[in-house]
Write a protein that holds these residues in place. Sequence first.
Motif, PDB file in Angstrom:
ATOM      1  N   UNK A 167      20.595 -19.043   2.576  1.00 30.47           N
ATOM      2  CA  UNK A 167      19.486 -18.069   2.125  1.00 30.47           C
ATOM      3  C   UNK A 167      18.228 -18.714   2.243  1.00 30.47           C
ATOM      4  N   UNK A 168      17.060 -17.701   2.711  1.00 31.71           N
ATOM      5  CA  UNK A 168      15.760 -18.254   3.334  1.00 31.71           C
ATOM      6  C   UNK A 168      14.834 -17.087   2.536  1.00 31.71           C
ATOM      7  N   UNK A 169      13.590 -17.118   2.777  1.00 31.82           N
ATOM      8  CA  UNK A 169      12.539 -16.212   2.544  1.00 31.82           C
ATOM      9  C   UNK A 169      11.737 -15.697   3.601  1.00 31.82           C
ATOM     10  N   UNK A 170      12.370 -15.373   4.724  1.00 32.21           N
ATOM     11  CA  UNK A 170      11.502 -15.015   5.881  1.00 32.21           C
ATOM     12  C   UNK A 170      11.118 -13.673   5.784  1.00 32.21           C
ATOM     13  N   UNK A 171      11.549 -12.889   5.020  1.00 32.38           N
ATOM     14  CA  UNK A 171      11.022 -11.663   4.725  1.00 32.38           C
ATOM     15  C   UNK A 171       9.865 -11.695   3.803  1.00 32.38           C
ATOM     16  N   UNK A 172       9.454 -12.821   2.917  1.00 27.15           N
ATOM     17  CA  UNK A 172       8.706 -12.637   1.866  1.00 27.15           C
ATOM     18  C   UNK A 172       7.344 -13.767   1.912  1.00 27.15           C
ATOM     19  N   UNK A 173       7.623 -14.754   3.013  1.00 23.90           N
ATOM     20  CA  UNK A 173       6.563 -15.756   3.105  1.00 23.90           C
ATOM     21  C   UNK A 173       5.975 -16.018   4.664  1.00 23.90           C
ATOM     22  N   UNK A 195       5.505 -18.817   5.934  1.00 18.84           N
ATOM     23  CA  UNK A 195       6.446 -19.995   6.855  1.00 18.84           C
ATOM     24  C   UNK A 195       7.494 -19.908   5.782  1.00 18.84           C
ATOM     25  N   UNK A 196       8.714 -19.320   6.503  1.00 24.49           N
ATOM     26  CA  UNK A 196       9.972 -19.481   6.016  1.00 24.49           C
ATOM     27  C   UNK A 196      10.514 -20.867   5.617  1.00 24.49           C
ATOM     28  N   UNK A 197      11.202 -20.555   4.795  1.00 23.98           N
ATOM     29  CA  UNK A 197      11.856 -22.019   4.055  1.00 23.98           C
ATOM     30  C   UNK A 197      13.415 -21.663   3.712  1.00 23.98           C
ATOM     31  N   UNK A 198      14.162 -22.668   3.582  1.00 26.80           N
ATOM     32  CA  UNK A 198      15.478 -22.575   3.073  1.00 26.80           C
ATOM     33  C   UNK A 198      15.452 -22.710   1.569  1.00 26.80           C
ATOM     34  N   UNK A 199      15.848 -21.609   0.901  1.00 25.62           N
ATOM     35  CA  UNK A 199      15.829 -21.114  -0.540  1.00 25.62           C
ATOM     36  C   UNK A 199      17.032 -21.751  -1.281  1.00 25.62           C
ATOM     37  N   UNK A 200      18.346 -21.543  -0.565  1.00 24.18           N
ATOM     38  CA  UNK A 200      19.537 -21.926  -1.194  1.00 24.18           C
ATOM     39  C   UNK A 200      20.449 -22.258  -0.028  1.00 24.18           C
ATOM     40  N   UNK A 201      21.256 -23.264  -0.326  1.00 20.27           N
ATOM     41  CA  UNK A 201      22.373 -23.747   0.503  1.00 20.27           C
ATOM     42  C   UNK A 201      23.715 -23.581  -0.203  1.00 20.27           C
ATOM     43  N   UNK A 210      24.739  -4.879   0.869  1.00 14.45           N
ATOM     44  CA  UNK A 210      23.410  -5.685   1.797  1.00 14.45           C
ATOM     45  C   UNK A 210      22.013  -5.666   1.034  1.00 14.45           C
ATOM     46  N   UNK A 211      21.832  -5.219   0.083  1.00 14.31           N
ATOM     47  CA  UNK A 211      20.354  -5.212  -0.626  1.00 14.31           C
ATOM     48  C   UNK A 211      20.314  -6.561  -0.863  1.00 14.31           C
ATOM     49  N   UNK A 212      21.111  -7.376  -0.889  1.00 10.91           N
ATOM     50  CA  UNK A 212      20.877  -8.838  -1.326  1.00 10.91           C
ATOM     51  C   UNK A 212      20.277  -9.799  -0.193  1.00 10.91           C
ATOM     52  N   UNK A 213      20.465  -9.214   0.984  1.00 18.20           N
ATOM     53  CA  UNK A 213      19.764  -9.712   2.286  1.00 18.20           C
ATOM     54  C   UNK A 213      18.332  -9.907   2.397  1.00 18.20           C
ATOM     55  N   UNK A 214      17.844  -8.827   1.526  1.00 19.54           N
ATOM     56  CA  UNK A 214      16.163  -8.589   1.408  1.00 19.54           C
ATOM     57  C   UNK A 214      15.587  -9.072   0.286  1.00 19.54           C
ATOM     58  N   UNK A 215      16.385  -9.551  -0.678  1.00 17.64           N
ATOM     59  CA  UNK A 215      15.948 -10.414  -1.957  1.00 17.64           C
ATOM     60  C   UNK A 215      15.143 -11.503  -1.591  1.00 17.64           C
ATOM     61  N   UNK A 216      14.112 -11.704  -2.369  1.00 17.03           N
ATOM     62  CA  UNK A 216      13.220 -12.995  -2.241  1.00 17.03           C
ATOM     63  C   UNK A 216      14.019 -14.048  -2.996  1.00 17.03           C
ATOM     64  N   UNK A 217      14.473 -15.020  -2.226  1.00 12.93           N
ATOM     65  CA  UNK A 217      15.675 -16.032  -2.662  1.00 12.93           C
ATOM     66  C   UNK A 217      14.554 -17.305  -3.165  1.00 12.93           C
ATOM     67  N   UNK A 218      13.282 -17.121  -2.896  1.00 10.99           N
ATOM     68  CA  UNK A 218      12.315 -18.414  -3.458  1.00 10.99           C
ATOM     69  C   UNK A 218      12.129 -18.280  -4.813  1.00 10.99           C
ATOM     70  N   UNK A 219      12.635 -17.045  -5.499  1.00  9.27           N
ATOM     71  CA  UNK A 219      12.016 -17.025  -6.908  1.00  9.27           C
ATOM     72  C   UNK A 219      13.181 -17.435  -7.897  1.00  9.27           C
ATOM     73  N   UNK A 220      12.810 -18.300  -8.942  1.00  7.00           N
ATOM     74  CA  UNK A 220      13.512 -18.645  -9.928  1.00  7.00           C
ATOM     75  C   UNK A 220      13.245 -18.223 -11.324  1.00  7.00           C
ATOM     76  N   UNK A 221      14.298 -18.110 -12.043  1.00  2.12           N
ATOM     77  CA  UNK A 221      15.765 -18.421 -12.074  1.00  2.12           C
ATOM     78  C   UNK A 221      16.235 -17.256 -10.893  1.00  2.12           C
ATOM     79  N   UNK A 222      17.375 -17.829 -10.194  1.00  2.77           N
ATOM     80  CA  UNK A 222      18.217 -16.731  -9.767  1.00  2.77           C
ATOM     81  C   UNK A 222      18.855 -15.792 -10.496  1.00  2.77           C
TER      82      UNK A 222
END
Length: 373
Positions: A31-37, A39-45, A132-144
């Motif tokens: 999961x990444x944050x390409x929709x929100x940042x 420079x996209x980065x991996x947010x969860x493996x 499918x809504x989770x595909x657009x979530x901001x995965x960089x935010x914590x806690x999940x």
Amino acid sequence: MLQFTFIESDAALADACAQMSKYPIIGVDLEADSMHSFKEKICLIQIATNDEAFLVDPFTIDNFSPFVDVLENPDIIKVFHGADFDVRSLDREMGARINNLFDTEIACRFLNVRERGLAALLKDHFDVHVDKKFQKQDWSKRPLKSDMVAYSVGDVAYLIALHGILVKRLAAIGRLHWAAEEFEAQARVRYENNHAPPFFRKIKGAGKLDNRSLAVLENLLTLRMDLAEKKDVPLFKIMSNQSLLAMATGRPRSLDEIKENKMLSPRQVQMFGHLCRQAIDRGMALPHKDLPAYPKTVMPRKTPEVMARITALKKMREKKSESLGMEPGFLINNATITALAQEKPVTHADLDAMGVLRNWQKEALGDTILKTL
């Protein structure tokens, strides 16, 4: 839901990788944050074995080498779905090289599966419904959130079972080795930095612009890049490519002109209008000798004979697409058809020398291509 363990330290990751290395096959997703940042980065493996899942928080890990060792281990099958983004991301952030990759999306292309999204496959094969809504979530935010965690586990929980189904179907029609070649090609793709100038080379339609318009476009693209980086948002959340192309070709001389021609929204005009006008002026003031030029690719002239061969090859592709049950563009793309029409190979050795076809394509189409030409 498959039992899972959160991995939030180097020691925990090393232990988890030691466990998963005992299995012949694992499922992997990111999961990444390409929709929100910017420079996209991996947010969860997410990694799954037959027995459990591991959710790795990359923000708390310093040493990824145990996981890279797993990815590069040729004795472990790594099952991804639509692996292109994942492969490029793992290359960018870890320099990982994936051995023994299996891509369920690519496998479906060889099986004439039209609905190839993971959600559709899970519904069809396991009666599992994915939101499918989770595909657009901001995965960089914590806690999940708990529902995001459940979704992330679900993304990998069925990959191994799906692999088993697809392998049997591919083997039944003699296409498992075809798919394997495509998996290997997918594993070799590498990350490309899209944030390097000249920026206009990444914009569809820029090749049709004159040099002055290219100069204006490059200034606008540089402005957008700077704004996106400062705000830490994706480029599209600042201004669209279409808006920048419209201003580069129209070269508006006032904010009113930008508004009237709907090159930007009223809010964008308020926020960025003056900056855009300054960027346009800089492009217009650039000396002629310094104007950029779009790199031109010299293509061989398409003679009537070449055009006739292209037409014949496309007709052949349609027939083979129907008989093989594979989408035409995946079976052989237009660029390859054009190259074949121009080169006009006569023998299989000629086809090999061109290097434009995969081995599976030569097996499926080689004789027919030569006969058609």
